[in-house]
Design a protein around this motif. Structure first.
Motif, PDB file in Angstrom:
ATOM      1  N   GLU A  40       0.983  -1.163   0.180  1.00  0.00           N
ATOM      2  CA  GLU A  40      -0.117  -0.012   0.109  1.00  0.00           C
ATOM      3  C   GLU A  40       0.710   1.333  -0.242  1.00  0.00           C
ATOM      4  N   SER A  41       2.055   1.286   0.429  1.00  0.00           N
ATOM      5  CA  SER A  41       2.838   2.436   0.482  1.00  0.00           C
ATOM      6  C   SER A  41       4.416   2.158   0.486  1.00  0.00           C
ATOM      7  N   ILE A  42       5.137   3.223   0.207  1.00  0.00           N
ATOM      8  CA  ILE A  42       6.512   3.044   0.416  1.00  0.00           C
ATOM      9  C   ILE A  42       7.118   4.393   1.019  1.00  0.00           C
ATOM     10  N   MET A  43       8.324   4.230   1.612  1.00  0.00           N
ATOM     11  CA  MET A  43       9.005   5.461   2.455  1.00  0.00           C
ATOM     12  C   MET A  43      10.662   5.411   1.949  1.00  0.00           C
ATOM     13  N   ILE A  44      10.811   6.549   1.218  1.00  0.00           N
ATOM     14  CA  ILE A  44      12.091   6.300   0.731  1.00  0.00           C
ATOM     15  C   ILE A  44      13.132   7.531   1.257  1.00  0.00           C
ATOM     16  N   GLU A  63       4.674   7.760  -0.016  1.00  0.00           N
ATOM     17  CA  GLU A  63       3.599   7.839  -1.065  1.00  0.00           C
ATOM     18  C   GLU A  63       2.621   6.523  -0.633  1.00  0.00           C
ATOM     19  N   ILE A  64       1.429   6.751  -0.668  1.00  0.00           N
ATOM     20  CA  ILE A  64       0.384   5.745  -0.887  1.00  0.00           C
ATOM     21  C   ILE A  64      -0.071   5.488  -1.911  1.00  0.00           C
ATOM     22  N   LYS A  72      -1.197   4.744  -8.670  1.00  0.00           N
ATOM     23  CA  LYS A  72      -1.727   3.601  -8.645  1.00  0.00           C
ATOM     24  C   LYS A  72      -0.571   2.896  -9.442  1.00  0.00           C
ATOM     25  N   THR A  73       0.216   3.249 -10.510  1.00  0.00           N
ATOM     26  CA  THR A  73       1.173   2.534 -11.296  1.00  0.00           C
ATOM     27  C   THR A  73       2.507   2.980 -10.860  1.00  0.00           C
ATOM     28  N   SER A  74       2.779   3.936 -10.534  1.00  0.00           N
ATOM     29  CA  SER A  74       4.250   4.480 -10.118  1.00  0.00           C
ATOM     30  C   SER A  74       4.189   5.165  -8.583  1.00  0.00           C
ATOM     31  N   TYR A  75       4.018   4.675  -7.466  1.00  0.00           N
ATOM     32  CA  TYR A  75       3.909   5.025  -6.414  1.00  0.00           C
ATOM     33  C   TYR A  75       5.482   5.091  -6.075  1.00  0.00           C
ATOM     34  N   VAL A  76       6.337   4.049  -6.358  1.00  0.00           N
ATOM     35  CA  VAL A  76       7.707   3.883  -5.873  1.00  0.00           C
ATOM     36  C   VAL A  76       8.465   5.077  -6.628  1.00  0.00           C
ATOM     37  N   GLU A  77       8.298   5.271  -7.940  1.00  0.00           N
ATOM     38  CA  GLU A  77       8.897   6.332  -8.826  1.00  0.00           C
ATOM     39  C   GLU A  77       8.557   7.508  -8.060  1.00  0.00           C
ATOM     40  N   ASN A  78       7.358   7.970  -7.906  1.00  0.00           N
ATOM     41  CA  ASN A  78       7.029   9.078  -7.274  1.00  0.00           C
ATOM     42  C   ASN A  78       7.511   9.546  -6.234  1.00  0.00           C
ATOM     43  N   CYS A  79       7.575   8.572  -5.131  1.00  0.00           N
ATOM     44  CA  CYS A  79       8.153   8.609  -3.760  1.00  0.00           C
ATOM     45  C   CYS A  79       9.563   8.899  -3.809  1.00  0.00           C
ATOM     46  N   ALA A 102       7.262  21.483  -6.087  1.00  0.00           N
ATOM     47  CA  ALA A 102       6.004  21.394  -6.867  1.00  0.00           C
ATOM     48  C   ALA A 102       4.996  20.493  -6.930  1.00  0.00           C
ATOM     49  N   ASN A 103       5.734  19.059  -7.265  1.00  0.00           N
ATOM     50  CA  ASN A 103       5.066  17.857  -7.301  1.00  0.00           C
ATOM     51  C   ASN A 103       4.438  17.541  -6.005  1.00  0.00           C
ATOM     52  N   GLU A 104       5.194  17.655  -4.933  1.00  0.00           N
ATOM     53  CA  GLU A 104       4.367  17.718  -3.687  1.00  0.00           C
ATOM     54  C   GLU A 104       3.097  18.316  -3.362  1.00  0.00           C
ATOM     55  N   VAL A 105       3.263  19.730  -3.690  1.00  0.00           N
ATOM     56  CA  VAL A 105       2.161  20.883  -3.321  1.00  0.00           C
ATOM     57  C   VAL A 105       1.108  20.161  -4.381  1.00  0.00           C
TER      58      VAL A 105
END
Length: 158
Positions: A40-44, A63-64, A72-79, A102-105
């Motif tokens: 469900e989530s990742i912390m990096i 990221e959740i 839904k498809t890229s939570y690892v990369e986004n994190c 900006a991405n976080e906001v």
């Protein structure tokens, strides 16, 4: 570095921060380590080290998977991107108004959901109602995936 405006504030995107870092800090490193990963989530944690290998700055992001369409498809990369942005911000790159990228906001604003949760009785009423009512309920309420799927399938909503 290029800036974008979000809610009247300037933000520098992570790609701009990384480009600046690579152009101006030859021999420094930016690495990522997964602290925790679940389905469900990742912390990096991202770490910046100088030429001698000393830690200069870090940044942690979580990221959740279910938070947004992209997650839904890229939570690892986004994190990882968020962690880099935070590490680079903590290093002093791109923080005119905020360490947040900006991405976080954009993500935070998109994930603000003030809708109320659909109750069991509201769900039962929806299932017995019309397609139009069901479409309105889907827009106006947060709900369990089980409820959402049942409503969509029963009324063949796209």
């Amino acid at each position: 570095m290029k800036k974008i405006k979000i809610h009247g504030k300037d933000y520098i995107e992570v790609n701009e921060r990384v480009k600046y870092f690579r152009e101006n800090y030859n021999g420094y490193s930016l690495t990522s380590d997964v602290i925790e990963k679940t389905p469900e989530s990742i912390m990096i944690q991202a770490t910046i080290k100088d030429k001698e290998g000393f830690v200069i700055a870090t940044g942690i992001a979580e990221e959740i998977k279910s938070n947004s369409g992209i997650n839904k498809t890229s939570y690892v990369e986004n994190c990882e991107t968020s962690a880099w942005g935070r590490a680079l911000g903590n290093f002093g790159i791109g923080i005119d108004t905020s360490i947040a990228s900006a991405n976080e906001v954009v993500n935070a604003v998109a994930n603000q959901d003030d809708r109320q949760w659909l109750t069991e009785s509201q769900f039962q009423s929806t299932i017995k109602g019309t397609k139009k009512k069901a479409e309105n309920v889907l827009k106006k309420f947060k709900m369990k995936n089980e409820y959402k799927n049942k409503i969509i399938n029963q009324f063949k909503i796209k």
